[in-house]
Design a protein around this motif. Sequence first.
Motif, PDB file in Angstrom:
ATOM      1  N   GLN A 173      -4.844  68.167 -50.666  1.00  0.00           N
ATOM      2  CA  GLN A 173      -3.463  68.124 -50.174  1.00  0.00           C
ATOM      3  C   GLN A 173      -2.455  68.513 -51.255  1.00  0.00           C
ATOM      4  OE1 GLN A 173      -3.041  64.228 -48.384  1.00  0.00           O
ATOM      5  NE2 GLN A 173      -4.701  64.620 -46.947  1.00  0.00           N
ATOM      6  N   ILE A 213     -12.669  63.382 -42.362  1.00  0.00           N
ATOM      7  CA  ILE A 213     -12.566  64.798 -41.976  1.00  0.00           C
ATOM      8  C   ILE A 213     -13.563  65.076 -40.847  1.00  0.00           C
ATOM      9  CG2 ILE A 213     -12.638  67.178 -42.817  1.00  0.00           C
ATOM     10  CD1 ILE A 213     -12.465  65.985 -45.674  1.00  0.00           C
ATOM     11  N   SER A 255      -7.560  57.384 -44.087  1.00  0.00           N
ATOM     12  CA  SER A 255      -6.506  58.376 -43.914  1.00  0.00           C
ATOM     13  C   SER A 255      -6.939  59.488 -42.952  1.00  0.00           C
ATOM     14  CB  SER A 255      -6.172  58.954 -45.297  1.00  0.00           C
ATOM     15  OG  SER A 255      -5.032  59.728 -45.231  1.00  0.00           O
ATOM     16  N   ARG A 256      -6.019  59.921 -42.120  1.00  0.00           N
ATOM     17  CA  ARG A 256      -6.314  60.962 -41.135  1.00  0.00           C
ATOM     18  C   ARG A 256      -6.167  62.352 -41.774  1.00  0.00           C
ATOM     19  NH1 ARG A 256      -2.966  62.518 -35.685  1.00  0.00           N
ATOM     20  NH2 ARG A 256      -4.678  63.533 -34.596  1.00  0.00           N
ATOM     21  N   TYR A 257      -7.172  63.190 -41.555  1.00  0.00           N
ATOM     22  CA  TYR A 257      -7.145  64.567 -42.076  1.00  0.00           C
ATOM     23  C   TYR A 257      -6.208  65.453 -41.233  1.00  0.00           C
ATOM     24  CZ  TYR A 257      -8.655  69.447 -42.091  1.00  0.00           C
ATOM     25  OH  TYR A 257      -8.669  70.814 -42.101  1.00  0.00           O
ATOM     26  N   PHE A 258      -5.444  66.284 -41.938  1.00  0.00           N
ATOM     27  CA  PHE A 258      -4.717  67.403 -41.313  1.00  0.00           C
ATOM     28  C   PHE A 258      -5.082  68.671 -42.075  1.00  0.00           C
ATOM     29  CE2 PHE A 258      -2.231  63.913 -39.687  1.00  0.00           C
ATOM     30  CZ  PHE A 258      -1.885  64.338 -38.411  1.00  0.00           C
ATOM     31  N   PRO A 259      -5.053  69.842 -41.409  1.00  0.00           N
ATOM     32  CA  PRO A 259      -5.459  71.080 -42.099  1.00  0.00           C
ATOM     33  C   PRO A 259      -4.663  71.316 -43.377  1.00  0.00           C
ATOM     34  CG  PRO A 259      -5.064  71.485 -39.767  1.00  0.00           C
ATOM     35  CD  PRO A 259      -4.653  70.077 -40.028  1.00  0.00           C
ATOM     36  N   ASN A 260      -5.367  71.734 -44.405  1.00  0.00           N
ATOM     37  CA  ASN A 260      -4.735  71.954 -45.692  1.00  0.00           C
ATOM     38  C   ASN A 260      -5.574  72.898 -46.532  1.00  0.00           C
ATOM     39  OD1 ASN A 260      -2.675  71.340 -47.578  1.00  0.00           O
ATOM     40  ND2 ASN A 260      -2.681  69.243 -46.813  1.00  0.00           N
ATOM     41  N   GLU A 283      -9.366  71.024 -36.869  1.00  0.00           N
ATOM     42  CA  GLU A 283      -8.412  70.225 -36.092  1.00  0.00           C
ATOM     43  C   GLU A 283      -8.213  68.878 -36.789  1.00  0.00           C
ATOM     44  OE1 GLU A 283      -6.714  70.870 -33.068  1.00  0.00           O
ATOM     45  OE2 GLU A 283      -7.276  72.884 -33.718  1.00  0.00           O
ATOM     46  N   PRO A 284      -7.040  68.265 -36.654  1.00  0.00           N
ATOM     47  CA  PRO A 284      -6.853  66.925 -37.245  1.00  0.00           C
ATOM     48  C   PRO A 284      -7.885  65.928 -36.715  1.00  0.00           C
ATOM     49  CG  PRO A 284      -4.772  67.823 -36.467  1.00  0.00           C
ATOM     50  CD  PRO A 284      -5.836  68.765 -35.994  1.00  0.00           C
ATOM     51  N   THR A 285      -8.163  64.908 -37.490  1.00  0.00           N
ATOM     52  CA  THR A 285      -9.123  63.885 -37.069  1.00  0.00           C
ATOM     53  C   THR A 285      -8.674  63.268 -35.746  1.00  0.00           C
ATOM     54  OG1 THR A 285      -9.217  63.354 -39.407  1.00  0.00           O
ATOM     55  CG2 THR A 285     -10.432  61.897 -37.917  1.00  0.00           C
ATOM     56  N   ASN A 288      -1.488  58.251 -42.143  1.00  0.00           N
ATOM     57  CA  ASN A 288      -1.204  59.481 -41.370  1.00  0.00           C
ATOM     58  C   ASN A 288      -1.382  59.268 -39.877  1.00  0.00           C
ATOM     59  OD1 ASN A 288      -0.686  60.910 -43.687  1.00  0.00           O
ATOM     60  ND2 ASN A 288      -2.740  61.776 -43.829  1.00  0.00           N
TER      61      ASN A 288
END
Length: 338
Positions: free
Chosen positions: A90, A221, A251-256, A262-264, A287
């Motif tokens: 991130q 993830i 913590s929730r994954y978002f694309p980076n 896709e987000p978790t 998140n």
Amino acid sequence: MHTAEYFRKKPDGAVVCTLCPHQCIIKPDQYGTCGARVNHAGELFAATWGKVTALHNDPIEKKPLYHFHPGSMILSVGSFGCNMNCSFCQNHHISQPEALEKLPYKSCSPHEIVELAEQLPGNSGISYTYNEPSVWYEFMMDIAIPAKEKGLKNVAVSNGFINPEPLGRLLEVIDAFNIDLKGFTSEFYKERTGSELKPVLKNLKTIADRGNHLEITHLVIPGLNDNRESFWEMVKWISNELGRFVPLHISRYFPNYKLALEPTPLDTMYNFYEIAREHLAWVYLGNVHSQAGVSDTHCPHCGITVIERGGYATGLKNARADGKCSKCKFQIFKTHTP
Ligand code: SF4
């Protein structure tokens, strides 16, 4: 440039950096894997000493630390480089080597940073964060030692991939750690971070046994580390080896960066939250904003809500000044007041 610690010389002019388990062999005019340590004429130098890429006064909850001086602010310092190469980073703009050449930075002395931390109202100390602070070990120590002498708290937000000897010295000055436990299999660490799981687990145990404040962050993830069995093993290990009162931030994954999944799914997050709560006293979701209560702190003894959180707003609802539950006096968090 500032001389580095923890290296040995080789007869051919190369050096072996012994700061982290990579033990990079670095030839003259080359950098180690982290991009923060360079060989000049057979000596190792801390290439990023005094180079600050980020300096902000953050809520301590943003680190995240939920059981260490909750509601306070902390001066947060970042430099550049990292000894892992996670495709989902991130903070890749300051951590990964390709960014280092063109990255703007501000030169700061340890004295300037400590002085600023002392002047900020409501500030509890200094946090070494944003990029991996262990790769700017010497600069961190040069700030942390005088900061501690002035009564400021030191916080390290780290991946925990450091050798035992430098960790031992860090433990003398760093009051609180948030360690990123990125997965719970050797394969995940090897393939997805370019490092190893074992040293991280060993260091978590060392920190917990030494009694420094410890919280853990785990990024979920989808498809990479969202296996329920593995997650269950991880929380069991934390509970058995470190203790059930070590807070876990899921913590929730978002694309980076290089990973565009896709987000978790929220279902996975809530499912893992429930699994973790079977073994650990304090579990939080990061998140995730759609369900109230997943950031609040409850007393594990009498069950009342002690701290309410919304975003980075923290309400000490049923907490005494000494960090104990106001109803049953169970110790919930650490503060200046004994
Ligand atoms: S700190 Fe950097 S140079 Fe030293 S061993 Fe680790 S990755 Fe290599």
